[in-house]
Design a protein around this motif. Structure first.
Motif, PDB file in Angstrom:
ATOM      1  N   GLY A 441      48.701  39.552  43.243  1.00  0.00           N
ATOM      2  CA  GLY A 441      47.536  39.184  42.455  1.00  0.00           C
ATOM      3  C   GLY A 441      46.209  39.373  43.152  1.00  0.00           C
ATOM      4  N   ASN A 442      46.199  39.427  44.484  1.00  0.00           N
ATOM      5  CA  ASN A 442      44.934  39.513  45.216  1.00  0.00           C
ATOM      6  C   ASN A 442      44.596  40.937  45.628  1.00  0.00           C
ATOM      7  N   ASN A 443      45.088  41.918  44.865  1.00  0.00           N
ATOM      8  CA  ASN A 443      44.911  43.315  45.251  1.00  0.00           C
ATOM      9  C   ASN A 443      43.618  43.887  44.681  1.00  0.00           C
ATOM     10  N   HIS A 444      42.480  43.259  44.999  1.00  0.00           N
ATOM     11  CA  HIS A 444      41.199  43.679  44.437  1.00  0.00           C
ATOM     12  C   HIS A 444      40.887  45.135  44.793  1.00  0.00           C
ATOM     13  N   ASP A 445      41.193  45.546  46.007  1.00  0.00           N
ATOM     14  CA  ASP A 445      40.922  46.909  46.450  1.00  0.00           C
ATOM     15  C   ASP A 445      42.166  47.778  46.399  1.00  0.00           C
ATOM     16  N   VAL A 446      43.324  47.195  46.662  1.00  0.00           N
ATOM     17  CA  VAL A 446      44.540  47.972  46.902  1.00  0.00           C
ATOM     18  C   VAL A 446      44.993  48.740  45.665  1.00  0.00           C
ATOM     19  N   ALA A 447      45.293  48.032  44.578  1.00  0.00           N
ATOM     20  CA  ALA A 447      45.844  48.700  43.400  1.00  0.00           C
ATOM     21  C   ALA A 447      44.885  49.730  42.802  1.00  0.00           C
ATOM     22  N   PRO A 448      43.596  49.411  42.624  1.00  0.00           N
ATOM     23  CA  PRO A 448      42.694  50.434  42.074  1.00  0.00           C
ATOM     24  C   PRO A 448      42.622  51.687  42.937  1.00  0.00           C
ATOM     25  N   ALA A 449      42.512  51.505  44.252  1.00  0.00           N
ATOM     26  CA  ALA A 449      42.419  52.664  45.142  1.00  0.00           C
ATOM     27  C   ALA A 449      43.712  53.471  45.107  1.00  0.00           C
ATOM     28  N   ALA A 450      44.844  52.776  45.139  1.00  0.00           N
ATOM     29  CA  ALA A 450      46.131  53.476  45.125  1.00  0.00           C
ATOM     30  C   ALA A 450      46.295  54.270  43.833  1.00  0.00           C
ATOM     31  N   ARG A 451      45.920  53.677  42.711  1.00  0.00           N
ATOM     32  CA  ARG A 451      46.065  54.382  41.431  1.00  0.00           C
ATOM     33  C   ARG A 451      45.086  55.556  41.336  1.00  0.00           C
ATOM     34  N   MET A 452      43.878  55.374  41.862  1.00  0.00           N
ATOM     35  CA  MET A 452      42.912  56.476  41.841  1.00  0.00           C
ATOM     36  C   MET A 452      43.440  57.680  42.612  1.00  0.00           C
ATOM     37  N   PHE A 453      43.892  57.453  43.843  1.00  0.00           N
ATOM     38  CA  PHE A 453      44.353  58.572  44.674  1.00  0.00           C
ATOM     39  C   PHE A 453      45.643  59.176  44.122  1.00  0.00           C
ATOM     40  N   LEU A 454      46.510  58.322  43.559  1.00  0.00           N
ATOM     41  CA  LEU A 454      47.724  58.843  42.946  1.00  0.00           C
ATOM     42  C   LEU A 454      47.373  59.696  41.734  1.00  0.00           C
ATOM     43  N   ALA A 455      46.394  59.255  40.939  1.00  0.00           N
ATOM     44  CA  ALA A 455      45.970  60.032  39.763  1.00  0.00           C
ATOM     45  C   ALA A 455      45.444  61.400  40.174  1.00  0.00           C
ATOM     46  N   LEU A 456      44.659  61.446  41.235  1.00  0.00           N
ATOM     47  CA  LEU A 456      44.118  62.729  41.700  1.00  0.00           C
ATOM     48  C   LEU A 456      45.238  63.662  42.140  1.00  0.00           C
ATOM     49  N   TRP A 457      46.221  63.113  42.830  1.00  0.00           N
ATOM     50  CA  TRP A 457      47.346  63.944  43.270  1.00  0.00           C
ATOM     51  C   TRP A 457      48.172  64.416  42.075  1.00  0.00           C
ATOM     52  N   LEU A 458      48.412  63.518  41.119  1.00  0.00           N
ATOM     53  CA  LEU A 458      49.176  63.904  39.937  1.00  0.00           C
ATOM     54  C   LEU A 458      48.451  64.993  39.164  1.00  0.00           C
ATOM     55  N   GLY A 459      47.125  64.865  39.048  1.00  0.00           N
ATOM     56  CA  GLY A 459      46.352  65.891  38.345  1.00  0.00           C
ATOM     57  C   GLY A 459      46.422  67.232  39.054  1.00  0.00           C
ATOM     58  N   ARG A 460      46.361  67.208  40.368  1.00  0.00           N
ATOM     59  CA  ARG A 460      46.408  68.459  41.137  1.00  0.00           C
ATOM     60  C   ARG A 460      47.766  69.141  41.027  1.00  0.00           C
ATOM     61  N   THR A 461      48.806  68.364  40.747  1.00  0.00           N
ATOM     62  CA  THR A 461      50.152  68.933  40.655  1.00  0.00           C
ATOM     63  C   THR A 461      50.616  69.092  39.215  1.00  0.00           C
ATOM     64  N   GLY A 462      49.638  69.101  38.274  1.00  0.00           N
ATOM     65  CA  GLY A 462      49.955  69.428  36.891  1.00  0.00           C
ATOM     66  C   GLY A 462      50.482  68.283  36.050  1.00  0.00           C
ATOM     67  N   ARG A 463      50.548  67.068  36.569  1.00  0.00           N
ATOM     68  CA  ARG A 463      51.069  65.930  35.806  1.00  0.00           C
ATOM     69  C   ARG A 463      49.891  65.126  35.254  1.00  0.00           C
ATOM     70  N   ARG A 464      49.137  65.768  34.397  1.00  0.00           N
ATOM     71  CA  ARG A 464      47.861  65.195  33.977  1.00  0.00           C
ATOM     72  C   ARG A 464      48.018  63.995  33.061  1.00  0.00           C
ATOM     73  N   GLN A 465      49.059  63.956  32.252  1.00  0.00           N
ATOM     74  CA  GLN A 465      49.242  62.805  31.370  1.00  0.00           C
ATOM     75  C   GLN A 465      49.513  61.546  32.186  1.00  0.00           C
ATOM     76  N   GLU A 466      50.357  61.674  33.191  1.00  0.00           N
ATOM     77  CA  GLU A 466      50.619  60.519  34.055  1.00  0.00           C
ATOM     78  C   GLU A 466      49.368  60.145  34.846  1.00  0.00           C
ATOM     79  N   ALA A 467      48.588  61.156  35.221  1.00  0.00           N
ATOM     80  CA  ALA A 467      47.336  60.881  35.928  1.00  0.00           C
ATOM     81  C   ALA A 467      46.407  60.045  35.048  1.00  0.00           C
ATOM     82  N   ARG A 468      46.322  60.407  33.768  1.00  0.00           N
ATOM     83  CA  ARG A 468      45.471  59.644  32.842  1.00  0.00           C
ATOM     84  C   ARG A 468      45.951  58.189  32.727  1.00  0.00           C
TER      85      ARG A 468
END
Length: 600
Positions: A441-468
């Protein structure tokens, strides 16, 4: 009362009748603890009350004998033998035994405490003991005894919160201020921003606002507000009020834009009352008055103020504070490629100081700051090495959120080193460990940052729907509490996915939103290169990008790939008119950021 509860009550009542006066006094006072206590606390709170009427008083008002401090261990042992007190080993092997009451016994003992008229004295003894525990443990968080200090505060946190609640209920401003300021750095280390905000707000409710007009400049105060027990002198009390207001500001529970709009005049007073070079603005939390400079559009004064603060720390001999300010300045300098090397030097100097002091937390933060500086100049291998070293320090402390955030930063660099699959696994592991189901519950920085960087990687590897989907969850995490520059990153990432999907109209709206975010004062300081994404739909925007990108900016491999694609696409947009291309590009280079934004 249920039959079973009546039976338990009768058993406790029968056991009470068999106790002597000293045992009764100790059992009554044990009811003021929350989550149990150790022997030292029991001795401080339960021995020799010495005042107040007693339900056990003999005729004529004489008092029954009380357990002396050196008898408490014996009395506790007797109560354990009689099954009225539970004794269990503490989680830390050096912490000895912990003593607690079962619920039925605790309720019974609390009633007897009230009957004895001893509650006020017992709760006061509890408050004093735990205020002193917090006050004297706080300095240990900044040196070689850091892990032991952390364990102590975590183990006793329910008692500390109980002491805070009682002090606040009694409207004892001095005690509340002392406790809050003694716990401020602990809350920072364990990422308890909600607690920090709650208790800072509770503290400011008890006294006047020191930043209300007509507030004059704060005098230099070398004494820390927690150097001595309450009561505080008038000068120290006023400083303590200023510091909890700063603590409330940096933990504000609103979007930056909304909060600043509501407090703009107040923030300007802060920048007038506080200044760089004061002893108290060298220290936490006073040093965060610098945020008021950012919020009021004076980001240009930030580095100058940090420079003055470094010099003041050196003059006053504040080694830990010097290391902390150097690390802060390193973070600011790491935001721009042209100053990243200076940021590296600051981080290295901070690291040397933290290591000499034995501060593992500070060492991890300094290494992370150096990693950010390396990242900015695309030295990804060096950055990954720094984050890995920082992880070792954080893991040694058991700092769960800190470890997770460092793993996210490491993963970002692993992507650039061609280790994308490893990075993806790391990011998914972080998100799984910090899900609400796992107590994240206290992941003020962790979860948003992790999802942002994961989204960028997913987008770069063609998995754009999951990135969204990852970006959508980031937006849900923030709701209306997102920082302006983070909202800009999200908008830019969604716009990039729109371009990849061929949704150019939607992409244009997203780019416009991201650029508008980049114009905000806080964004220009914390993320000065956010608005420097490659131009996507016009040669003039490409020219504006080239002119407006901060001096010394180094493109990452993927940014270079996007830049080259933009060059090719803009030339194609002009139907191969090679003469018009440089002309439009030059026109774009003459645009301001606001003018370029208007083109989108």
């Amino acid at each position: 009362m249920l039959p079973r509860q009546q039976t338990l009550r009768a058993v406790v009542d029968w056991s009470w009748d068999l106790l002597d006066a000293g045992e009764r006094a100790v059992l009554r006072r044990l009811s003021v603890f929350a989550g149990g206590c150790d022997l030292t606390a029991a001795e401080a709170v339960c021995a020799d009350p010495g005042h107040g009427p007693s339900a056990d008083a003999a005729p004529g008002g004489s008092r029954p004998p009380r357990a002396r401090g050196d008898d408490i261990a014996t009395v506790l042992g007797s109560l354990v033998d009689k099954s009225l007190v539970v004794a269990v080993p503490a989680s830390h092997p050096d912490a000895g035994m912990r003593y607690r009451l079962l619920e039925t016994v605790a309720e019974y003992a609390a009633e007897r405490l009230d009957e004895a008229g001893d509650r006020a004295a017992a709760e006061r003894a509890h408050l004093v003991h735990y205020r002193e525990l917090a006050r004297t443990t706080d300095p240990l968080l900044r040196g070689a005894e850091q892990r032991v200090a952390l364990d102590t505060l975590q183990r006793e946190y329910e008692n500390l919160r109980t002491a805070l609640r009682r002090a606040h209920a009694a409207r004892d401003e001095h005690e509340v201020l002392c406790l809050v300021l003694s716990l401020t750095w602990y809350w920072q280390m364990v990422d308890q921003r909600v607690e920090a905000r709650h208790w800072a707000t509770a503290a400011v409710e008890l006294g006047p606002d020191p930043f209300a007009e007509p507030a004059g400049p704060a005098p230099p105060i070398h004494q820390r507000c927690t150097d001595t027990p309450p009561p505080m002198s008038d000068e120290v009390l006023e400083e303590a009020r200023r510091e909890v207001r700063i603590l409330e500001m940096i933990n504000a529970d609103l979007s930056v834009e909304t909060w600043v709009a509501e407090h703009e005049d107040w923030l300007r007073v802060v920048t007038r009352v506080y200044r760089a070079g004061l002893p108290q603005t060298c220290r936490h939390p006073g040093m965060f008055w610098l945020m008021a400079l950012l919020f009021t559009g004076h980001a240009d004064r930030l580095v100058e103020a940090l420079d003055e603060t470094v010099l003041a720390c050196e003059e006053f001999g504040y080694d830990w504070d010097l290391a902390s300010v150097l690390r802060m300045r390193a973070n600011v300098r790491a935001n721009r490629a042209v100053t990243a090397e200076a940021g590296t030097r600051d981080a290295e100097r901070a690291l040397a100081l933290f290591e000499r002091l034995g501060d593992a937390w500070g060492s991890a933060e300094a290494l992370a700051a150096r990693g950010e500086a390396h990242e900015k100049t695309c030295r990804f291998a060096e950055a990954a090495a720094d984050y890995t070293a920082a992880l070792q320090y954080a893991e040694r402390l058991g700092a769960r959120n800190h470890v997770a955030l460092l793993r996210v930063r490491l993963a970002q660099n692993l992507v650039e080193l061609g280790r994308g699959a490893e990075a993806e696994e790391m990011l998914r592991d972080v998100l799984a460990a910090h899900s609400p189901e796992e107590g994240g519950g206290n992941n003020h920085d962790v979860a948003p940052a992790a999802r942002m960087f994961l989204a960028l990687w997913l987008g770069r590897t063609g998995r754009r729907q999951e990135a969204r989907e990852q970006l959508r969850q980031v937006q849900e995490l923030f709701h209306d509490q997102s920082l302006a520059f983070f909202g800009g990153f999200i908008a830019a990432a969604v716009a990039w996915l729109d371009v990849e999907d061929g949704s150019f109209a939607a992409a244009r709206e997203g780019v416009r939103e991201a650029l508008n975010h980049s114009l905000m004062p806080l964004s220009r300081t914390m993320a000065p290169e956010m608005g420097a994404g490659p131009g996507r739909d016009a040669v003039r925007l490409l020219g504006a990008y080239e002119a407006l990108v901060p001096e010394g900016h180094v493109r990452s491999p993927y940014e270079s790939e996007l830049y080259e694609a933009a060059e090719k696409e803009t030339l194609e947009a002009l139907l191969g008119d090679t003469a018009a291309h440089p002309e439009a590009r030059a026109a774009g280079a003459a645009l301001s950021l606001e003018e370029a934004t208007a083109l989108v």
